[in-house]
Motif scaffolding. Structure first.
Motif, PDB file in Angstrom:
ATOM      1  N   PRO A 251       0.818  -1.302   0.117  1.00 30.66           N
ATOM      2  CA  PRO A 251      -0.055  -0.064  -0.042  1.00 30.66           C
ATOM      3  C   PRO A 251       0.611   1.334   0.010  1.00 30.66           C
ATOM      4  O   PRO A 251       2.122   1.226   0.445  1.00 30.66           O
ATOM      5  CB  PRO A 251      -0.888  -0.090   1.252  1.00 30.66           C
ATOM      6  N   PRO A 252       0.295   2.597  -0.604  1.00 26.54           N
ATOM      7  CA  PRO A 252       1.163   3.559  -0.491  1.00 26.54           C
ATOM      8  C   PRO A 252       1.454   3.960   0.979  1.00 26.54           C
ATOM      9  O   PRO A 252       0.532   3.860   1.738  1.00 26.54           O
ATOM     10  CB  PRO A 252       0.036   4.660  -1.283  1.00 26.54           C
ATOM     11  N   THR A 253       2.568   4.642   1.141  1.00 23.12           N
ATOM     12  CA  THR A 253       2.912   5.060   2.618  1.00 23.12           C
ATOM     13  C   THR A 253       2.006   6.158   3.128  1.00 23.12           C
ATOM     14  O   THR A 253       1.950   6.262   4.378  1.00 23.12           O
ATOM     15  CB  THR A 253       4.396   5.148   2.678  1.00 23.12           C
ATOM     16  N   GLU A 254       1.602   6.881   2.171  1.00 19.83           N
ATOM     17  CA  GLU A 254       0.696   8.197   2.661  1.00 19.83           C
ATOM     18  C   GLU A 254      -0.765   7.669   3.122  1.00 19.83           C
ATOM     19  O   GLU A 254      -1.488   8.737   3.978  1.00 19.83           O
ATOM     20  CB  GLU A 254       0.637   9.108   1.638  1.00 19.83           C
ATOM     21  N   LEU A 255      -1.155   6.615   3.193  1.00 19.42           N
ATOM     22  CA  LEU A 255      -2.407   6.020   3.589  1.00 19.42           C
ATOM     23  C   LEU A 255      -2.468   6.046   4.987  1.00 19.42           C
ATOM     24  O   LEU A 255      -1.755   5.706   5.909  1.00 19.42           O
ATOM     25  CB  LEU A 255      -2.584   4.773   3.116  1.00 19.42           C
ATOM     26  N   ASP A 256      -3.728   6.474   5.563  1.00 19.52           N
ATOM     27  CA  ASP A 256      -4.205   6.368   6.691  1.00 19.52           C
ATOM     28  C   ASP A 256      -4.492   4.966   7.108  1.00 19.52           C
ATOM     29  O   ASP A 256      -4.439   4.242   6.270  1.00 19.52           O
ATOM     30  CB  ASP A 256      -5.144   7.364   7.614  1.00 19.52           C
ATOM     31  N   ALA A 257      -4.755   4.657   8.450  1.00 14.26           N
ATOM     32  CA  ALA A 257      -5.230   3.287   8.773  1.00 14.26           C
ATOM     33  C   ALA A 257      -6.492   2.740   8.151  1.00 14.26           C
ATOM     34  O   ALA A 257      -6.570   1.618   7.331  1.00 14.26           O
ATOM     35  CB  ALA A 257      -5.453   2.953  10.165  1.00 14.26           C
ATOM     36  N   THR A 258      -7.553   3.725   7.927  1.00 13.45           N
ATOM     37  CA  THR A 258      -8.678   3.300   7.076  1.00 13.45           C
ATOM     38  C   THR A 258      -8.198   2.981   5.584  1.00 13.45           C
ATOM     39  O   THR A 258      -8.604   1.920   4.933  1.00 13.45           O
ATOM     40  CB  THR A 258      -9.685   4.497   7.045  1.00 13.45           C
ATOM     41  N   GLY A 259      -7.380   3.848   4.684  1.00 11.08           N
ATOM     42  CA  GLY A 259      -7.030   3.810   3.472  1.00 11.08           C
ATOM     43  C   GLY A 259      -6.403   2.445   3.318  1.00 11.08           C
ATOM     44  O   GLY A 259      -6.246   1.525   2.435  1.00 11.08           O
ATOM     45  N   ARG A 260      -5.516   2.096   4.438  1.00 10.17           N
ATOM     46  CA  ARG A 260      -4.443   1.085   4.459  1.00 10.17           C
ATOM     47  C   ARG A 260      -5.404  -0.323   4.514  1.00 10.17           C
ATOM     48  O   ARG A 260      -5.112  -1.252   3.715  1.00 10.17           O
ATOM     49  CB  ARG A 260      -3.479   1.006   5.313  1.00 10.17           C
ATOM     50  N   CYS A 261      -6.401  -0.074   5.287  1.00 11.73           N
ATOM     51  CA  CYS A 261      -7.512  -1.424   5.608  1.00 11.73           C
ATOM     52  C   CYS A 261      -8.250  -1.527   4.139  1.00 11.73           C
ATOM     53  O   CYS A 261      -8.265  -2.692   3.775  1.00 11.73           O
ATOM     54  CB  CYS A 261      -8.307  -1.171   6.500  1.00 11.73           C
TER      55      CYS A 261
ATOM     56  N   LEU B  71      -9.869  -0.221  13.745  1.00 12.88           N
ATOM     57  CA  LEU B  71     -10.331   1.048  13.400  1.00 12.88           C
ATOM     58  C   LEU B  71     -11.794   1.190  14.161  1.00 12.88           C
ATOM     59  O   LEU B  71     -12.552   0.314  14.496  1.00 12.88           O
ATOM     60  CB  LEU B  71     -10.955   0.935  12.062  1.00 12.88           C
ATOM     61  N   PRO B  72     -11.886   2.565  14.418  1.00 11.62           N
ATOM     62  CA  PRO B  72     -13.157   2.805  15.269  1.00 11.62           C
ATOM     63  C   PRO B  72     -14.678   2.605  14.212  1.00 11.62           C
ATOM     64  O   PRO B  72     -14.428   2.663  13.354  1.00 11.62           O
ATOM     65  CB  PRO B  72     -13.159   4.485  15.530  1.00 11.62           C
TER      66      PRO B  72
ATOM     67  N   ILE C 140     -17.811   1.612  -0.371  1.00 10.27           N
ATOM     68  CA  ILE C 140     -17.209   2.055   0.836  1.00 10.27           C
ATOM     69  C   ILE C 140     -16.058   2.827   0.953  1.00 10.27           C
ATOM     70  O   ILE C 140     -15.976   3.959   1.629  1.00 10.27           O
ATOM     71  CB  ILE C 140     -16.941   0.759   1.778  1.00 10.27           C
ATOM     72  N   ALA C 141     -15.156   2.751  -0.114  1.00 11.21           N
ATOM     73  CA  ALA C 141     -13.959   3.631  -0.371  1.00 11.21           C
ATOM     74  C   ALA C 141     -14.393   5.051  -0.392  1.00 11.21           C
ATOM     75  O   ALA C 141     -13.719   5.840   0.029  1.00 11.21           O
ATOM     76  CB  ALA C 141     -13.226   2.812  -1.316  1.00 11.21           C
ATOM     77  N   VAL C 142     -15.405   5.198  -1.360  1.00 11.19           N
ATOM     78  CA  VAL C 142     -15.724   6.702  -1.703  1.00 11.19           C
ATOM     79  C   VAL C 142     -16.223   7.370  -0.464  1.00 11.19           C
ATOM     80  O   VAL C 142     -16.022   8.299  -0.200  1.00 11.19           O
ATOM     81  CB  VAL C 142     -16.791   6.559  -2.619  1.00 11.19           C
ATOM     82  N   ALA C 143     -17.135   6.499   0.481  1.00 12.12           N
ATOM     83  CA  ALA C 143     -17.604   7.080   1.573  1.00 12.12           C
ATOM     84  C   ALA C 143     -16.680   7.600   2.563  1.00 12.12           C
ATOM     85  O   ALA C 143     -16.727   8.227   3.365  1.00 12.12           O
ATOM     86  CB  ALA C 143     -18.765   6.245   1.962  1.00 12.12           C
ATOM     87  N   LEU C 144     -15.504   6.507   2.786  1.00 10.44           N
ATOM     88  CA  LEU C 144     -14.653   6.593   3.920  1.00 10.44           C
ATOM     89  C   LEU C 144     -13.400   7.476   3.469  1.00 10.44           C
ATOM     90  O   LEU C 144     -12.723   8.111   4.384  1.00 10.44           O
ATOM     91  CB  LEU C 144     -14.399   5.324   4.179  1.00 10.44           C
ATOM     92  N   LEU C 145     -12.988   7.651   2.225  1.00 11.96           N
ATOM     93  CA  LEU C 145     -11.982   8.462   1.858  1.00 11.96           C
ATOM     94  C   LEU C 145     -12.319   9.729   1.544  1.00 11.96           C
ATOM     95  O   LEU C 145     -11.550  10.687   1.642  1.00 11.96           O
ATOM     96  CB  LEU C 145     -11.429   7.745   0.667  1.00 11.96           C
TER      97      LEU C 145
END
Length: 98
Positions: free
Chosen positions: A16-26, A45-46, A92-97
């Motif tokens: 995964p890209p290093t700049e991702l937060d925990a949600t993006g990485r998941c 994740l919360p 899900i990705a659109v909503a969370l990112l």
């Protein structure tokens, strides 16, 4: 990073890209097919984000009953058992990112 860019990275990159937060990485791990890694990460994740990804992972696994539990925790309706997994991941990705 947009959801589409994340999806493209997950299908072409080894990590995964290093700049991702925990949600993006998941989300990246889930889309890349690294189920166990994504499952471990989503538990940290919360809610509701973690629960929503967790639900998707169990639906992908084929454990619809467990998935329904996690959809309820995420306050999301469970999609039909045969609903398109790739389309749902994108939603899900659109909503969370964004």
């Amino acid at each position: 990073m947009t959801a589409q860019q994340l999806a493209e990275s997950a299908t072409s990159d080894a990590q995964p890209p290093t700049e991702l937060d925990a949600t993006g990485r998941c989300l990246w791990l889930a889309r890349a097919g690294r189920w166990h890694d994504a499952h471990d990460q989503c538990q940290n994740l919360p809610d509701p984000a973690g629960a929503w990804i967790h639900a998707w992972l169990h639906r992908k696994e084929g454990d619809y009953g467990n998935a329904c539990y996690w959809y309820a925790r995420a306050s999301k309706p469970a999609p039909a058992q045969d609903a398109d997994l790739h389309q749902e991941w994108l939603e899900i990705a659109v909503a969370l990112l964004d």
